[in-house]
Design a protein around this motif. Structure first.
Motif, PDB file in Angstrom:
ATOM      1  N   PRO A 192       0.997  -1.386   0.349  1.00  0.00           N
ATOM      2  CA  PRO A 192      -0.155  -0.365  -0.019  1.00  0.00           C
ATOM      3  C   PRO A 192       1.198   1.570  -0.536  1.00  0.00           C
ATOM      4  CG  PRO A 192      -0.266  -1.102   2.101  1.00  0.00           C
ATOM      5  CD  PRO A 192       0.968  -1.888   0.986  1.00  0.00           C
ATOM      6  N   VAL A 193       2.057   1.586   0.761  1.00  0.00           N
ATOM      7  CA  VAL A 193       3.013   2.695   0.564  1.00  0.00           C
ATOM      8  C   VAL A 193       3.287   2.752  -0.420  1.00  0.00           C
ATOM      9  CG1 VAL A 193       5.363   3.261   1.618  1.00  0.00           C
ATOM     10  CG2 VAL A 193       3.666   2.763   3.173  1.00  0.00           C
ATOM     11  N   SER A 194       3.738   1.711  -1.284  1.00  0.00           N
ATOM     12  CA  SER A 194       4.037   1.832  -2.983  1.00  0.00           C
ATOM     13  C   SER A 194       3.267   2.338  -3.781  1.00  0.00           C
ATOM     14  CB  SER A 194       4.492   0.406  -3.356  1.00  0.00           C
ATOM     15  OG  SER A 194       5.511  -0.201  -2.540  1.00  0.00           O
ATOM     16  N   ILE A 195       2.039   1.944  -3.299  1.00  0.00           N
ATOM     17  CA  ILE A 195       0.798   2.985  -4.311  1.00  0.00           C
ATOM     18  C   ILE A 195       0.707   4.004  -4.198  1.00  0.00           C
ATOM     19  CG2 ILE A 195      -1.726   2.633  -4.561  1.00  0.00           C
ATOM     20  CD1 ILE A 195      -2.086   0.065  -3.730  1.00  0.00           C
ATOM     21  N   SER A 196       1.236   4.550  -2.447  1.00  0.00           N
ATOM     22  CA  SER A 196       1.128   6.088  -2.199  1.00  0.00           C
ATOM     23  C   SER A 196       1.817   6.744  -2.773  1.00  0.00           C
ATOM     24  CB  SER A 196       0.663   6.058  -0.614  1.00  0.00           C
ATOM     25  OG  SER A 196      -0.125   5.840  -0.141  1.00  0.00           O
ATOM     26  N   LEU A 197       3.021   5.427  -2.939  1.00  0.00           N
ATOM     27  CA  LEU A 197       4.602   6.584  -3.898  1.00  0.00           C
ATOM     28  C   LEU A 197       3.939   6.826  -5.058  1.00  0.00           C
ATOM     29  CD1 LEU A 197       7.488   7.157  -3.534  1.00  0.00           C
ATOM     30  CD2 LEU A 197       8.051   5.282  -3.748  1.00  0.00           C
TER      31      LEU A 197
END
Length: 310
Positions: A192-197
Protein backbone atom coordinates in the motif's frame (compact mmCIF):
# COMPACT_ATOMS: atom_id res chain seq x y z
CA UNK A 1 14.92 1.39 34.40
CA UNK A 2 15.02 4.20 36.98
CA UNK A 3 11.85 5.85 38.24
CA UNK A 4 12.86 9.28 36.84
CA UNK A 5 13.44 7.92 33.34
CA UNK A 6 10.23 5.94 33.53
CA UNK A 7 8.18 8.98 34.58
CA UNK A 8 9.76 11.24 31.95
CA UNK A 9 9.10 8.81 29.11
CA UNK A 10 5.51 8.25 30.22
CA UNK A 11 4.86 12.02 30.43
CA UNK A 12 6.13 12.42 26.84
CA UNK A 13 4.00 9.47 25.74
CA UNK A 14 0.92 10.95 27.43
CA UNK A 15 1.50 14.29 25.67
CA UNK A 16 1.83 12.68 22.24
CA UNK A 17 -1.16 10.46 22.92
CA UNK A 18 -3.35 13.42 23.98
CA UNK A 19 -2.45 15.46 20.89
CA UNK A 20 -3.10 12.50 18.60
CA UNK A 21 -6.47 11.74 20.17
CA UNK A 22 -7.45 15.42 19.95
CA UNK A 23 -6.59 15.73 16.25
CA UNK A 24 -8.09 12.44 15.10
CA UNK A 25 -11.21 12.79 17.25
CA UNK A 26 -11.74 16.27 15.80
CA UNK A 27 -11.63 14.87 12.24
CA UNK A 28 -14.09 12.09 13.08
CA UNK A 29 -16.45 14.39 15.03
CA UNK A 30 -16.64 17.10 12.35
CA UNK A 31 -17.34 14.57 9.60
CA UNK A 32 -19.93 12.68 11.66
CA UNK A 33 -21.79 15.91 12.55
CA UNK A 34 -21.77 16.92 8.89
CA UNK A 35 -23.00 13.45 7.97
CA UNK A 36 -25.95 13.71 10.38
CA UNK A 37 -26.75 17.22 9.19
CA UNK A 38 -26.74 16.47 5.46
CA UNK A 39 -28.01 12.85 5.76
CA UNK A 40 -25.25 11.73 3.40
CA UNK A 41 -21.48 11.41 3.49
CA UNK A 42 -18.95 12.37 0.84
CA UNK A 43 -16.35 9.78 -0.17
CA UNK A 44 -13.45 11.88 1.12
CA UNK A 45 -15.19 12.37 4.48
CA UNK A 46 -15.78 8.62 4.79
CA UNK A 47 -12.12 7.85 4.13
CA UNK A 48 -10.92 10.52 6.56
CA UNK A 49 -13.30 9.30 9.28
CA UNK A 50 -12.16 5.69 8.89
CA UNK A 51 -8.51 6.79 8.90
CA UNK A 52 -8.98 8.94 12.02
CA UNK A 53 -10.84 6.14 13.82
CA UNK A 54 -8.13 3.58 13.03
CA UNK A 55 -5.47 5.95 14.33
CA UNK A 56 -7.38 6.58 17.55
CA UNK A 57 -7.31 2.83 18.20
CA UNK A 58 -3.65 2.63 17.14
CA UNK A 59 -2.77 5.39 19.61
CA UNK A 60 -4.67 3.61 22.38
CA UNK A 61 -2.88 0.31 21.71
CA UNK A 62 0.59 1.91 21.64
CA UNK A 63 -0.16 3.85 24.82
CA UNK A 64 -1.45 0.70 26.54
CA UNK A 65 1.69 -1.16 25.49
CA UNK A 66 3.87 1.68 26.84
CA UNK A 67 2.01 1.65 30.17
CA UNK A 68 2.28 -2.12 30.58
CA UNK A 69 5.98 -2.09 29.72
CA UNK A 70 6.68 0.74 32.16
CA UNK A 71 4.61 -0.67 35.04
CA UNK A 72 4.89 -4.43 34.48
CA UNK A 73 8.01 -5.17 32.37
CA UNK A 74 7.71 -8.90 33.13
CA UNK A 75 4.17 -8.94 31.76
CA UNK A 76 5.43 -9.64 28.26
CA UNK A 77 5.90 -13.27 29.22
CA UNK A 78 2.17 -13.54 29.98
CA UNK A 79 -0.08 -15.06 27.40
CA UNK A 80 -3.48 -13.45 26.89
CA UNK A 81 -2.73 -9.74 27.20
CA UNK A 82 0.27 -9.92 24.88
CA UNK A 83 -1.75 -11.79 22.27
CA UNK A 84 -4.56 -9.22 22.44
CA UNK A 85 -2.17 -6.25 22.19
CA UNK A 86 -0.19 -7.83 19.35
CA UNK A 87 -3.39 -8.60 17.40
CA UNK A 88 -4.89 -5.12 17.75
CA UNK A 89 -1.58 -3.33 17.14
CA UNK A 90 -1.10 -5.26 13.89
CA UNK A 91 -4.74 -4.72 12.94
CA UNK A 92 -4.80 -0.96 13.57
CA UNK A 93 -1.36 -0.54 12.01
CA UNK A 94 -2.44 -2.16 8.74
CA UNK A 95 -5.82 -0.41 8.77
CA UNK A 96 -4.14 2.96 9.19
CA UNK A 97 -1.74 2.30 6.33
CA UNK A 98 -4.41 0.96 3.97
CA UNK A 99 -6.85 3.79 4.74
CA UNK A 100 -4.07 6.36 4.16
CA UNK A 101 -3.36 4.65 0.84
CA UNK A 102 -7.05 4.89 -0.08
CA UNK A 103 -6.83 8.61 0.68
CA UNK A 104 -3.73 9.03 -1.50
CA UNK A 105 -5.38 7.13 -4.35
CA UNK A 106 -8.59 9.16 -4.00
CA UNK A 107 -6.67 12.46 -4.14
CA UNK A 108 -4.78 11.26 -7.20
CA UNK A 109 -7.88 10.20 -9.12
CA UNK A 110 -9.86 13.32 -8.24
CA UNK A 111 -7.12 15.92 -8.81
CA UNK A 112 -4.76 14.59 -11.49
CA UNK A 113 -5.45 15.26 -15.17
CA UNK A 114 -4.66 12.42 -17.58
CA UNK A 115 -6.49 11.35 -20.71
CA UNK A 116 -5.63 7.65 -20.51
CA UNK A 117 -8.81 5.50 -20.77
CA UNK A 118 -7.91 3.43 -17.67
CA UNK A 119 -7.40 6.57 -15.59
CA UNK A 120 -10.68 8.07 -16.79
CA UNK A 121 -12.52 4.83 -15.99
CA UNK A 122 -11.06 4.71 -12.48
CA UNK A 123 -11.80 8.41 -11.96
CA UNK A 124 -15.44 7.81 -12.91
CA UNK A 125 -15.76 4.71 -10.70
CA UNK A 126 -13.91 5.79 -7.54
CA UNK A 127 -16.90 7.26 -5.67
CA UNK A 128 -18.91 4.08 -6.23
CA UNK A 129 -16.27 1.70 -4.90
CA UNK A 130 -14.92 3.65 -1.90
CA UNK A 131 -17.00 1.72 0.64
CA UNK A 132 -16.03 -1.64 -0.87
CA UNK A 133 -12.37 -0.57 -0.87
CA UNK A 134 -12.52 0.29 2.83
CA UNK A 135 -14.28 -2.98 3.71
CA UNK A 136 -11.66 -4.89 1.74
CA UNK A 137 -8.93 -3.13 3.73
CA UNK A 138 -10.60 -4.22 6.98
CA UNK A 139 -10.87 -7.86 5.85
CA UNK A 140 -7.24 -8.01 4.69
CA UNK A 141 -5.97 -6.39 7.91
CA UNK A 142 -7.89 -8.88 10.06
CA UNK A 143 -6.40 -11.83 8.16
CA UNK A 144 -2.85 -10.49 8.56
CA UNK A 145 -3.41 -9.84 12.28
CA UNK A 146 -4.66 -13.37 12.85
CA UNK A 147 -1.58 -14.76 11.08
CA UNK A 148 0.70 -12.73 13.37
CA UNK A 149 -0.95 -13.88 16.59
CA UNK A 150 -0.80 -17.51 15.47
CA UNK A 151 3.00 -17.28 15.74
CA UNK A 152 3.03 -15.43 19.06
CA UNK A 153 3.40 -18.45 21.37
CA UNK A 154 6.98 -19.10 20.24
CA UNK A 155 7.77 -15.43 20.75
CA UNK A 156 6.43 -15.43 24.31
CA UNK A 157 8.43 -18.56 25.13
CA UNK A 158 11.61 -16.86 23.88
CA UNK A 159 10.97 -13.81 26.07
CA UNK A 160 10.40 -16.03 29.09
CA UNK A 161 13.64 -17.90 28.43
CA UNK A 162 15.47 -14.61 27.94
CA UNK A 163 14.45 -13.44 31.40
CA UNK A 164 15.07 -16.79 33.09
CA UNK A 165 18.45 -17.54 31.48
CA UNK A 166 20.14 -14.12 31.65
CA UNK A 167 19.51 -13.15 28.04
CA UNK A 168 20.57 -16.33 26.25
CA UNK A 169 18.30 -17.49 23.43
CA UNK A 170 19.96 -20.82 22.64
CA UNK A 171 16.86 -22.66 23.86
CA UNK A 172 14.55 -20.71 21.54
CA UNK A 173 14.50 -23.14 18.64
CA UNK A 174 11.57 -21.42 16.88
CA UNK A 175 12.64 -17.79 17.22
CA UNK A 176 13.82 -17.58 13.59
CA UNK A 177 10.43 -18.79 12.38
CA UNK A 178 8.59 -16.16 14.42
CA UNK A 179 10.93 -13.36 13.33
CA UNK A 180 10.65 -14.27 9.64
CA UNK A 181 6.85 -14.50 9.82
CA UNK A 182 6.55 -11.23 11.73
CA UNK A 183 8.86 -9.37 9.34
CA UNK A 184 7.16 -10.79 6.23
CA UNK A 185 3.65 -9.90 7.39
CA UNK A 186 4.68 -6.38 8.35
CA UNK A 187 6.53 -5.97 5.07
CA UNK A 188 3.14 -6.37 3.39
CA UNK A 189 2.62 -2.70 4.22
CA UNK A 190 5.19 -1.98 1.49
CA UNK A 191 2.49 -2.70 -1.10
CA UNK A 192 0.00 0.00 0.00
CA UNK A 193 2.85 2.43 0.68
CA UNK A 194 4.12 1.78 -2.86
CA UNK A 195 0.68 2.70 -4.18
CA UNK A 196 0.87 5.99 -2.27
CA UNK A 197 4.36 6.62 -3.65
CA UNK A 198 3.21 5.96 -7.22
CA UNK A 199 0.23 8.28 -6.66
CA UNK A 200 2.59 10.99 -5.43
CA UNK A 201 4.87 10.63 -8.47
CA UNK A 202 1.91 10.75 -10.85
CA UNK A 203 0.59 13.85 -9.08
CA UNK A 204 3.98 15.50 -9.69
CA UNK A 205 3.75 14.55 -13.37
CA UNK A 206 0.20 15.86 -13.60
CA UNK A 207 1.21 19.13 -11.91
CA UNK A 208 4.16 19.53 -14.27
CA UNK A 209 1.93 19.05 -17.33
CA UNK A 210 -0.66 21.42 -15.92
CA UNK A 211 1.98 24.08 -15.12
CA UNK A 212 3.36 23.91 -18.67
CA UNK A 213 -0.14 24.29 -20.05
CA UNK A 214 -0.83 27.34 -17.85
CA UNK A 215 2.50 28.93 -18.83
CA UNK A 216 1.65 28.57 -22.50
CA UNK A 217 -1.72 30.21 -21.93
CA UNK A 218 0.02 33.02 -19.94
CA UNK A 219 -2.84 33.24 -17.46
CA UNK A 220 -2.24 35.48 -14.45
CA UNK A 221 -5.29 34.36 -12.50
CA UNK A 222 -5.28 32.16 -9.42
CA UNK A 223 -4.98 28.49 -10.37
CA UNK A 224 -7.27 26.25 -8.24
CA UNK A 225 -6.00 23.08 -9.94
CA UNK A 226 -2.41 23.89 -9.02
CA UNK A 227 -3.41 24.56 -5.42
CA UNK A 228 -5.28 21.24 -5.30
CA UNK A 229 -2.25 19.40 -6.68
CA UNK A 230 0.08 20.97 -4.11
CA UNK A 231 -2.31 20.30 -1.22
CA UNK A 232 -2.71 16.63 -2.15
CA UNK A 233 1.05 16.22 -2.61
CA UNK A 234 1.75 17.70 0.84
CA UNK A 235 -0.69 15.24 2.42
CA UNK A 236 0.78 12.22 0.63
CA UNK A 237 4.45 13.11 1.16
CA UNK A 238 3.97 13.79 4.87
CA UNK A 239 2.25 10.41 5.22
CA UNK A 240 5.17 8.68 3.49
CA UNK A 241 7.83 10.44 5.55
CA UNK A 242 6.05 9.93 8.87
CA UNK A 243 5.39 6.30 8.04
CA UNK A 244 9.09 5.70 7.36
CA UNK A 245 9.87 7.13 10.80
CA UNK A 246 7.13 4.95 12.31
CA UNK A 247 8.52 1.79 10.66
CA UNK A 248 12.02 2.48 11.97
CA UNK A 249 10.64 3.04 15.47
CA UNK A 250 8.57 -0.14 15.21
CA UNK A 251 11.70 -2.11 14.26
CA UNK A 252 13.56 -0.65 17.26
CA UNK A 253 10.76 -1.63 19.63
CA UNK A 254 10.34 -5.12 18.18
CA UNK A 255 14.03 -6.04 17.89
CA UNK A 256 14.75 -4.99 21.47
CA UNK A 257 12.32 -7.56 22.82
CA UNK A 258 15.13 -10.07 22.24
CA UNK A 259 17.80 -8.01 24.05
CA UNK A 260 18.37 -8.09 27.78
CA UNK A 261 17.50 -4.95 29.78
CA UNK A 262 15.87 -3.32 26.76
CA UNK A 263 12.80 -1.66 28.31
CA UNK A 264 14.12 1.88 27.78
CA UNK A 265 14.93 1.22 24.11
CA UNK A 266 11.48 -0.29 23.53
CA UNK A 267 9.78 2.68 25.19
CA UNK A 268 11.82 5.17 23.15
CA UNK A 269 10.88 3.27 19.98
CA UNK A 270 7.20 3.44 20.92
CA UNK A 271 7.47 7.16 21.71
CA UNK A 272 8.82 7.75 18.20
CA UNK A 273 6.08 5.51 16.79
CA UNK A 274 3.44 7.74 18.42
CA UNK A 275 4.57 10.67 16.24
CA UNK A 276 3.09 9.14 13.07
CA UNK A 277 -0.60 8.77 14.05
CA UNK A 278 -0.50 11.96 16.15
CA UNK A 279 1.12 14.41 13.73
CA UNK A 280 -0.46 13.41 10.42
CA UNK A 281 -3.97 14.19 11.70
CA UNK A 282 -3.10 17.90 11.92
CA UNK A 283 -1.66 17.79 8.39
CA UNK A 284 -5.00 16.39 7.22
CA UNK A 285 -6.92 19.13 9.06
CA UNK A 286 -4.82 21.89 7.47
CA UNK A 287 -5.16 20.30 4.02
CA UNK A 288 -8.96 19.98 4.09
CA UNK A 289 -11.05 23.15 3.67
CA UNK A 290 -13.98 21.98 5.79
CA UNK A 291 -11.79 20.72 8.63
CA UNK A 292 -9.57 23.79 8.52
CA UNK A 293 -12.57 26.15 8.70
CA UNK A 294 -14.09 24.12 11.55
CA UNK A 295 -10.82 24.24 13.48
CA UNK A 296 -10.62 28.02 13.01
CA UNK A 297 -14.16 28.40 14.33
CA UNK A 298 -13.27 26.34 17.39
CA UNK A 299 -10.13 28.40 17.99
CA UNK A 300 -12.08 31.66 17.70
CA UNK A 301 -14.65 30.40 20.21
CA UNK A 302 -11.91 29.35 22.63
CA UNK A 303 -10.23 32.74 22.21
CA UNK A 304 -13.53 34.53 22.84
CA UNK A 305 -14.22 32.48 25.99
CA UNK A 306 -10.73 33.12 27.35
CA UNK A 307 -10.96 36.85 26.58
CA UNK A 308 -14.32 37.05 28.35
CA UNK A 309 -13.04 35.22 31.43
CA UNK A 310 -9.89 37.35 31.75
Amino acid sequence: MSGEVNSTLMIIAAGEFSMGILGNAFIALVNCLDWMKKKKVASIDLILTCLATSRIWLLCIIMLDCSLLAQYPNGYAAGTQVKVIDFFWTLTNHLSVWFATCLSLFYFLKIANFMHPLFLWMKWRIDRVVLRMLLGCVALSVLISLAVTENLNDFQYCIKVKKERNGTLKYCVNVAQYESTKIFLNLLTIFPVSISLVSFCLLILSLWKHTRKMQLSASGHRDPSRDAHLGAMKTVITFLLLFIVYCLAFLIATSNYFISESEVAVLVGELIALIYPSTHSFILILGNNKLREASLRVLWKIKAILSRDF
